[in-house]
Design an enzyme around this catalytic site. Structure first.
Site, PDB file in Angstrom:
ATOM      1  N   LYS A  23      63.948  37.195   4.195  1.00 13.09           N
ATOM      2  CA  LYS A  23      65.181  37.711   3.608  1.00 13.09           C
ATOM      3  C   LYS A  23      65.363  39.189   3.963  1.00 13.09           C
ATOM      4  O   LYS A  23      66.450  39.608   4.368  1.00 13.09           O
ATOM      5  CB  LYS A  23      65.132  37.525   2.088  1.00 13.09           C
ATOM      6  CG  LYS A  23      66.428  37.856   1.411  1.00 13.09           C
ATOM      7  CD  LYS A  23      66.374  37.500  -0.071  1.00 13.09           C
ATOM      8  CE  LYS A  23      66.429  35.997  -0.280  1.00 13.09           C
ATOM      9  NZ  LYS A  23      66.060  35.557  -1.612  1.00 13.09           N
ATOM     10  N   ARG A  93      64.768  40.239  -5.478  1.00 13.81           N
ATOM     11  CA  ARG A  93      64.658  38.907  -4.900  1.00 13.81           C
ATOM     12  C   ARG A  93      63.404  38.786  -4.045  1.00 13.81           C
ATOM     13  O   ARG A  93      63.101  39.672  -3.253  1.00 13.81           O
ATOM     14  CB  ARG A  93      65.883  38.631  -4.014  1.00 13.81           C
ATOM     15  CG  ARG A  93      67.159  38.746  -4.765  1.00 13.81           C
ATOM     16  CD  ARG A  93      68.339  38.921  -3.843  1.00 13.81           C
ATOM     17  NE  ARG A  93      69.447  38.145  -4.348  1.00 13.81           N
ATOM     18  CZ  ARG A  93      69.965  37.100  -3.749  1.00 13.81           C
ATOM     19  NH1 ARG A  93      69.495  36.706  -2.596  1.00 13.81           N
ATOM     20  NH2 ARG A  93      70.953  36.444  -4.307  1.00 13.81           N
ATOM     21  N   GLY A 102      63.636  28.298  -3.376  1.00  9.88           N
ATOM     22  CA  GLY A 102      63.536  28.053  -4.815  1.00  9.88           C
ATOM     23  C   GLY A 102      62.148  28.209  -5.388  1.00  9.88           C
ATOM     24  O   GLY A 102      61.938  27.988  -6.575  1.00  9.88           O
ATOM     25  N   MET A 104      60.072  30.917  -5.500  1.00  8.44           N
ATOM     26  CA  MET A 104      59.691  32.143  -6.191  1.00  8.44           C
ATOM     27  C   MET A 104      60.889  32.729  -6.914  1.00  8.44           C
ATOM     28  O   MET A 104      61.979  32.182  -6.880  1.00  8.44           O
ATOM     29  CB  MET A 104      59.062  33.102  -5.215  1.00  8.44           C
ATOM     30  CG  MET A 104      57.642  32.656  -4.898  1.00  8.44           C
ATOM     31  SD  MET A 104      56.927  33.592  -3.597  1.00  8.44           S
ATOM     32  CE  MET A 104      58.128  33.391  -2.351  1.00  8.44           C
ATOM     33  N   ARG A 332      69.450  33.083   7.007  1.00 12.85           N
ATOM     34  CA  ARG A 332      68.180  32.546   7.491  1.00 12.85           C
ATOM     35  C   ARG A 332      68.499  31.334   8.365  1.00 12.85           C
ATOM     36  O   ARG A 332      69.615  30.815   8.335  1.00 12.85           O
ATOM     37  CB  ARG A 332      67.279  32.126   6.324  1.00 12.85           C
ATOM     38  CG  ARG A 332      67.881  31.048   5.468  1.00 12.85           C
ATOM     39  CD  ARG A 332      67.020  30.758   4.264  1.00 12.85           C
ATOM     40  NE  ARG A 332      67.687  29.778   3.402  1.00 12.85           N
ATOM     41  CZ  ARG A 332      67.353  29.541   2.162  1.00 12.85           C
ATOM     42  NH1 ARG A 332      66.369  30.192   1.598  1.00 12.85           N
ATOM     43  NH2 ARG A 332      67.986  28.635   1.462  1.00 12.85           N
ATOM     44  N   HIS A 448      68.289  22.533  -5.110  1.00 14.48           N
ATOM     45  CA  HIS A 448      66.879  22.520  -4.750  1.00 14.48           C
ATOM     46  C   HIS A 448      66.444  21.158  -4.203  1.00 14.48           C
ATOM     47  O   HIS A 448      65.820  21.039  -3.154  1.00 14.48           O
ATOM     48  CB  HIS A 448      66.052  22.878  -5.978  1.00 14.48           C
ATOM     49  CG  HIS A 448      64.602  22.658  -5.786  1.00 14.48           C
ATOM     50  ND1 HIS A 448      63.837  23.488  -5.007  1.00 14.48           N
ATOM     51  CD2 HIS A 448      63.793  21.669  -6.208  1.00 14.48           C
ATOM     52  CE1 HIS A 448      62.615  23.034  -4.984  1.00 14.48           C
ATOM     53  NE2 HIS A 448      62.555  21.933  -5.706  1.00 14.48           N
ATOM     54  N   ARG A 554      45.931  -4.267  19.903  1.00 10.71           N
ATOM     55  CA  ARG A 554      44.768  -4.669  19.099  1.00 10.71           C
ATOM     56  C   ARG A 554      44.801  -6.194  18.946  1.00 10.71           C
ATOM     57  O   ARG A 554      45.577  -6.715  18.166  1.00 10.71           O
ATOM     58  CB  ARG A 554      44.833  -4.030  17.710  1.00 10.71           C
ATOM     59  CG  ARG A 554      44.649  -2.515  17.690  1.00 10.71           C
ATOM     60  CD  ARG A 554      44.870  -2.010  16.279  1.00 10.71           C
ATOM     61  NE  ARG A 554      44.323  -0.701  16.018  1.00 10.71           N
ATOM     62  CZ  ARG A 554      45.068   0.406  15.906  1.00 10.71           C
ATOM     63  NH1 ARG A 554      46.374   0.349  16.045  1.00 10.71           N
ATOM     64  NH2 ARG A 554      44.497   1.570  15.632  1.00 10.71           N
ATOM     65  N   ARG A 610      42.822  -4.466  24.172  1.00  6.00           N
ATOM     66  CA  ARG A 610      41.479  -4.274  23.655  1.00  6.00           C
ATOM     67  C   ARG A 610      40.934  -5.608  23.176  1.00  6.00           C
ATOM     68  O   ARG A 610      41.589  -6.319  22.414  1.00  6.00           O
ATOM     69  CB  ARG A 610      41.498  -3.296  22.494  1.00  6.00           C
ATOM     70  CG  ARG A 610      40.114  -3.100  21.928  1.00  6.00           C
ATOM     71  CD  ARG A 610      40.098  -2.095  20.835  1.00  6.00           C
ATOM     72  NE  ARG A 610      40.633  -2.649  19.607  1.00  6.00           N
ATOM     73  CZ  ARG A 610      40.856  -1.912  18.521  1.00  6.00           C
ATOM     74  NH1 ARG A 610      40.619  -0.617  18.539  1.00  6.00           N
ATOM     75  NH2 ARG A 610      41.318  -2.461  17.434  1.00  6.00           N
ATOM     76  N   GLU A 728      34.631   6.031  20.892  1.00  6.73           N
ATOM     77  CA  GLU A 728      34.821   6.095  19.446  1.00  6.73           C
ATOM     78  C   GLU A 728      33.579   6.547  18.705  1.00  6.73           C
ATOM     79  O   GLU A 728      33.555   6.555  17.474  1.00  6.73           O
ATOM     80  CB  GLU A 728      35.215   4.705  18.915  1.00  6.73           C
ATOM     81  CG  GLU A 728      36.401   4.104  19.622  1.00  6.73           C
ATOM     82  CD  GLU A 728      36.782   2.760  19.040  1.00  6.73           C
ATOM     83  OE1 GLU A 728      37.556   2.761  18.070  1.00  6.73           O
ATOM     84  OE2 GLU A 728      36.293   1.730  19.545  1.00  6.73           O
ATOM     85  N   SER A 747      39.607   5.494  26.633  1.00  8.64           N
ATOM     86  CA  SER A 747      40.657   5.804  25.663  1.00  8.64           C
ATOM     87  C   SER A 747      39.959   6.264  24.385  1.00  8.64           C
ATOM     88  O   SER A 747      39.158   5.522  23.808  1.00  8.64           O
ATOM     89  CB  SER A 747      41.514   4.569  25.398  1.00  8.64           C
ATOM     90  OG  SER A 747      42.507   4.879  24.459  1.00  8.64           O
ATOM     91  N   GLY A 749      39.278   6.628  20.831  1.00  7.81           N
ATOM     92  CA  GLY A 749      39.662   6.011  19.561  1.00  7.81           C
ATOM     93  C   GLY A 749      39.295   7.002  18.470  1.00  7.81           C
ATOM     94  O   GLY A 749      38.229   6.934  17.858  1.00  7.81           O
ATOM     95  N   THR A 750      40.213   7.918  18.236  1.00  9.03           N
ATOM     96  CA  THR A 750      39.863   9.042  17.363  1.00  9.03           C
ATOM     97  C   THR A 750      39.861   8.668  15.886  1.00  9.03           C
ATOM     98  O   THR A 750      39.424   9.468  15.072  1.00  9.03           O
ATOM     99  CB  THR A 750      40.805  10.227  17.611  1.00  9.03           C
ATOM    100  OG1 THR A 750      42.137   9.733  17.699  1.00  9.03           O
ATOM    101  CG2 THR A 750      40.438  10.937  18.896  1.00  9.03           C
ATOM    102  N   CYS A 815      44.155   6.829  21.791  1.00  5.02           N
ATOM    103  CA  CYS A 815      44.982   5.824  21.119  1.00  5.02           C
ATOM    104  C   CYS A 815      44.757   5.815  19.603  1.00  5.02           C
ATOM    105  O   CYS A 815      45.276   4.965  18.900  1.00  5.02           O
ATOM    106  CB  CYS A 815      44.769   4.436  21.701  1.00  5.02           C
ATOM    107  SG  CYS A 815      43.100   3.834  21.477  1.00  5.02           S
ATOM    108  N   TYR A 835      47.186  10.562  29.155  1.00  5.32           N
ATOM    109  CA  TYR A 835      48.232  10.041  28.285  1.00  5.32           C
ATOM    110  C   TYR A 835      47.822  10.058  26.819  1.00  5.32           C
ATOM    111  O   TYR A 835      46.629  10.154  26.499  1.00  5.32           O
ATOM    112  CB  TYR A 835      48.631   8.611  28.688  1.00  5.32           C
ATOM    113  CG  TYR A 835      47.559   7.575  28.436  1.00  5.32           C
ATOM    114  CD1 TYR A 835      47.447   6.939  27.201  1.00  5.32           C
ATOM    115  CD2 TYR A 835      46.646   7.238  29.432  1.00  5.32           C
ATOM    116  CE1 TYR A 835      46.452   5.994  26.961  1.00  5.32           C
ATOM    117  CE2 TYR A 835      45.653   6.300  29.212  1.00  5.32           C
ATOM    118  CZ  TYR A 835      45.566   5.682  27.973  1.00  5.32           C
ATOM    119  OH  TYR A 835      44.587   4.771  27.729  1.00  5.32           O
TER     120      TYR A 835
END
Ligand code: PEP
Ligand code: MG
Length: 867
Positions: A23, A93, A102, A104, A332, A448, A554, A610, A728, A747, A749-750, A815, A835
């Protein structure tokens, strides 16, 4: 000399938003380009941080600097603070570096006291106005500084109106407001009469409001750091409540829902400050201002164009008209829906305000998800029982809940809910975050609830006048209908419609700006984007959203269908290999048909399939349902205490090779069939899950090649296909060189890699200790959502280096769920993966995030583009 904590608006905005807050910087910049802004000054965020560091004590010199700034303001305005004749009044303000609408506090009309109010009445010749300003000050000061509950003031106001027999605030006369001031002061007897004391205490209260629970919740939800602190702006008051030639409003330079060019907003005549945003009176559309205050309206229109040229960004302003003269109180970057964000970015390129790259950098990828939200099925038949404002698009169905705590509770328990409130306040934020949608009785498009919901992409209908809520009976009325908490409701935030019961929802469609912007993103990005899809329908959807292949199909999901489950169960429960092979023969045609559907939908693009990776128990019937003693014995034998780390993935394939053999046969047969039918062979990639040892993959690769060769030989055909593995397990990352020798592709597998690296169970962490970790800030983000870059990411980096060290050409992808998370996509780009693959609905997000990762390298970021 120590740090300087106070800057006048006329000092300019060069110090930036980190120090001056959003602001403060906006007011200073508007002052610099000659727009009509009241005079004032900003107390920096640094002062707030020092104040917090000192445990709630102002740093040395701050009070003196504020006093000096007040003196300069007095000189500039020719009025004196606390003067009994014609006092200088100011607003205080908050304004953090990052917008927190909204969250504060604000206090208006500071500088009034029992004598100054009489002076103001005389100077303006308007006693009603003076006392209206004073009662607002006493209330806001009482709430913000004195901690008096707002509803106690509202109660007094309501009581007085009832006594006078009026319904609107504006119907109260000067004498009534004088009376109201005295009643308000009874609620807060410590209200200070000294103007400078008012100011000092107000500034501290704004600093303190940084730490309120609602502000903390908001920061957590929006990933805003806790240690930024807020700046405080002290602004000369201008008055929108001086009669019919005055007013106050909120306006956007373009429509924040659709992005359509042209002024958009709301306006209230004879009203002050927060009346519009607080949703106390329902304001009129901005067009009404054109009729009532034509000159100020023209000035506003011209100002808005200047602002857009200056910021090259859609702006959201607050303004006040005092007796015909326009003042800007804030500017803003305007929050907007995803649809509007895309349209504005694309339009601004054709208007010459942005380059294509800047437009791509400008759109927040996370917002795209919003566009892909369900809408009410246009073919559905339903009765609209009430209407409100279409405050935030998307449709939501859920059980009615009447308070934020309950909304949070029920959503955590897996119930879909719609939060129904008379109006929402910032204290409801946790409920809004959790609920599927929000419905409110009061409040306009800039209330709000509307602003917060729109920012979150949450469906919201506000200002639904037919809605009344009985919190004691926990029931609501919607026009003619009476409903109880727990009954089901549907809202459509795109149209403002409210419907009793459930309505069919459909996935949304994509418009021209979407295609244009993502087209630009595609030209920029290096990462390819694939989808995780298990059915021909998902595959088709993924292509529609721009997927360039399937990164994860899958196969266990294919076995879940009702008519297949008995076959799968029979297969799993077989007591001998022969029996199992028999069951597998019966399953093969189903698998083959599925694969044909997917290959056809992907028309020659790569498809990674897979092989089966289920915790076996997911397919087993409960023990009580065992039809024989033999079956019960098999169920018991297959049960595992920790199935996620049990006979999963390649372990299953090594134990029961006939299962993977059947799958490979089905894949090869499907590929040949599609190649023959369409003339285009699919690019098949066969993937083995949960490999930790090179030896596992060596054996399974052999099984795959042997099985495929046998099929191809029998058909006298040829087929190009690849064999690879998921990465994995931490061990797989560490021994990636050995594993790469057996694989054409990896690939990541996280999902499992996160589970196994952190030792956080995928099933048990979320909703349990992880929630606590996030609330307590032990962790900043959920590692199942956003990649734990320093831990899991480090293992990935090791894997990439070791794999490419022995196999420079190996194809690398991801993936896990992280493939559809913007910061994680950026990390994958940096790692040099080929990828990312994610659920179809997140493909657009990933395309955009991948482009932004490239732009960040070139130094083109949203922050740099402005906004
Ligand atoms: C993974 O573990 O990241 C993965 C994609 O496999 P799933 O979620 O099916 O275990
Ligand atoms: Mg996995």
């Amino acid at each position: 000399m120590g740090a300087q904590y106070v800057y006048d608006f006329s000092d300019g905005g060069e110090l930036g938003r980190e120090l001056l807050g959003g602001k403060g910087v906006g007011l200073a910049e508007m002052t610099a380009i000659g727009l009509p802004v009241p005079a004032g000054f900003t107390v920096t965020t640094e002062a707030c941080r020092e104040y917090m560091r000192l445990g709630g004590t102002p740093p040395d010199g701050l009070d003196e600097e504020i006093a000096a700034a007040v003196t300069r303001l007095e000189e500039r305005t020719g009025k004196r603070f606390g003067d009994h004749a014609d006092p200088l009044l100011v607003s205080v303000r908050s304004g953090a570096a990052v917008s927190m609408p909204g969250m504060m506090d604000t206090i208006l009309n500071l500088g009034l006291n029992d004598e100054a109010v009489e002076g103001l009445a005389r100077a303006t010749g308007n006693e009603r106005f003076a006392f209206d300003a004073y009662r607002r000050l006493v209330q806001m000061f009482g709430e913000v500084v004195g901690g008096v509950e707002g509803r106690r003031f509202e109660h007094e106001l309501g009581a007085l109106k009832a006594e006078r027999g009026v319904t609107e605030d504006v119907e109260l006369e000067a004498a009534d407001l004088r009376e109201l001031v005295s009643r308000f002061k009874d609620l807060h007897p410590e209200f200070p009469q000294d103007a400078r004391e008012q100011l000092e205490r107000a500034v501290r209260a704004v600093f303190d409001s940084w730490e309120t629970p609602r502000a903390q919740v908001y920061r957590r939800a929006n990933a805003i750091p806790d240690d930024l602190g807020t700046a405080v702006n002290v602004v000369q008051m201008v008055f929108g409540n001086k009669g019919e030639s005055s007013g106050t409003g909120v306006a956007f330079t373009r429509d924040p829902s659709t992005g359509e060019p042209g002024l958009w907003g709301e306006f209230l005549t004879n009203a002050q400050g927060e009346d519009v945003v607080a949703g106390i009176r329902t304001p009129e559309p901005i067009a009404a201002m054109q009729e009532r205050l034509p000159e100020a309206f023209d000035q506003l229109t011209a100002t808005m164009s200047r602002l857009e040229e200056n910021y090259r960004e859609m702006q959201d302003i607050e303004f006040t008209v005092e007796e015909g003269t326009l003042y800007l109180l804030q500017t803003r970057t305007g929050k907007r829906t995803a649809a509007a964000a895309l349209r504005i970015a694309v339009d601004m390129v054709s208007e010459g305000l942005l380059t294509q790259e800047q437009a791509v950098a400008r759109v927040d990828p996370r917002q795209l998800d919003q566009l892909l939200h369900p809408m009410i099925d246009p073919r559905a038949d339903y009765d609209v029982v009430a209407r409100g404002l279409n405050a935030s698009p998307g449709a939501a169905t859920g059980k009615i809940v009447l308070d934020a705590d309950r909304a949070q509770e029920q959503e955590s328990a897996g119930q879909a809910v719609v939060l129904v409130r008379t109006e929402t306040t910032p204290d409801d934020i946790h409920g809004i975050i959790e609920a599927r949608g929000v419905l409110t009785a009061h409040g306009g498009m800039t209330s709000h609830a509307a602003v917060v919901a729109r920012g979150m992409g949450k469906p919201c209908v506000s200002g639904c006048e037919a809605l009344t809520i009985d919190l004691t009976a926990r029931r609501i009325r919607l026009g003619q209908h009476e409903l109880a908490e727990g009954d089901v409701l549907t809202i459509d935030g795109g149209t403002g419609e409210v419907i009793v019961g459930e309505v069919a929802l459909v996935p949304p469609s994509i418009d021209e700006s979407f295609e244009t912007l993502l087209g630009w993103a595609d030209q920029i990005r290096r990462l390819r984007v694939r989808a995780n899809a298990d059915t021909p329908e998902d595959a088709a959807k993924a292509r529609e959203f721009g997927a360039e292949g399937i990164g994860l199909c899958r196969t266990e999901h294919m076995f879940m269908a009702e008519e297949r489950l008995p076959l799968v169960r029979a297969m799993i429960l077989s007591s001998s290999e022969d029996e199992r092979r028999g069951e597998l023969e019966r399953l093969l045609p189903f698998q083959q048909a599925d694969f044909e559907g997917i290959f056809t939908a992907m028309a020659g693009l790569p498809v990674t399939i897979r092989l089966l990776d289920p915790p076996l128990h997911e397919f087993l019937p409960p023990l009580e349902e065992a039809e024989s003693e033999e079956m019960a014995r098999r169920i018991r034998a297959l049960r595992e205490a920790n199935p996620m780390l049990g006979t999963r993935g390649c372990r299953l394939g090594l134990l029961y090779p006939e299962i993977y053999e059947m799958q490979v046969r089905a894949i090869v047969r499907a590929a040949l069939a599609v190649a023959e039918r369409t003339g285009e062979a699919p690019l098949v990639e066969i993937m083995h899950p949960l490999v930790g040892f090179a030896e596992e993959l060596r054996r399974l690769r052999r099984l795959t090649l042997d099985t495929a060769s046998a099929e191809l030989e029998q058909a006298s055909r040829q087929l190009d296909y690849h064999v690879g593995t998921m990465i994995e397990l931490p061990r797989a990352c560490l021994r990636a060189d050995e594993i790469a020798a057996e694989a054409d592709f990896f690939s990541f597998g996280t999902n499992d890699l996160t589970q196994t690296t952190l030792g956080f169970s995928r099933d048990d962490a979320e909703g349990k200790f992880l929630t606590h970790y996030l609330e307590d800030r032990i962790l900043e983000t959920n590692p199942f959502e956003t990649l734990d870059v320093s831990g899991v990411g480090d293992l990935m980096r090791i894997a990439v280096e070791r794999a490419r060290g022995v196999a420079p050409e190996i194809k690398l992808g991801i993936c896990g769920e992280h493939g559809g998370d913007a910061p994680s996509v950026a990390f994958c780009h940096e790692l040099g993966l080929d990828y990312v693959s994610c659920s179809p609905y997140r493909v657009p997000l990933a395309r955009l995030a991948a482009a932004q990762a490239v732009l960040a390298e070139r130094g083109v970021t949203a922050a740099q583009v402005g906004g």
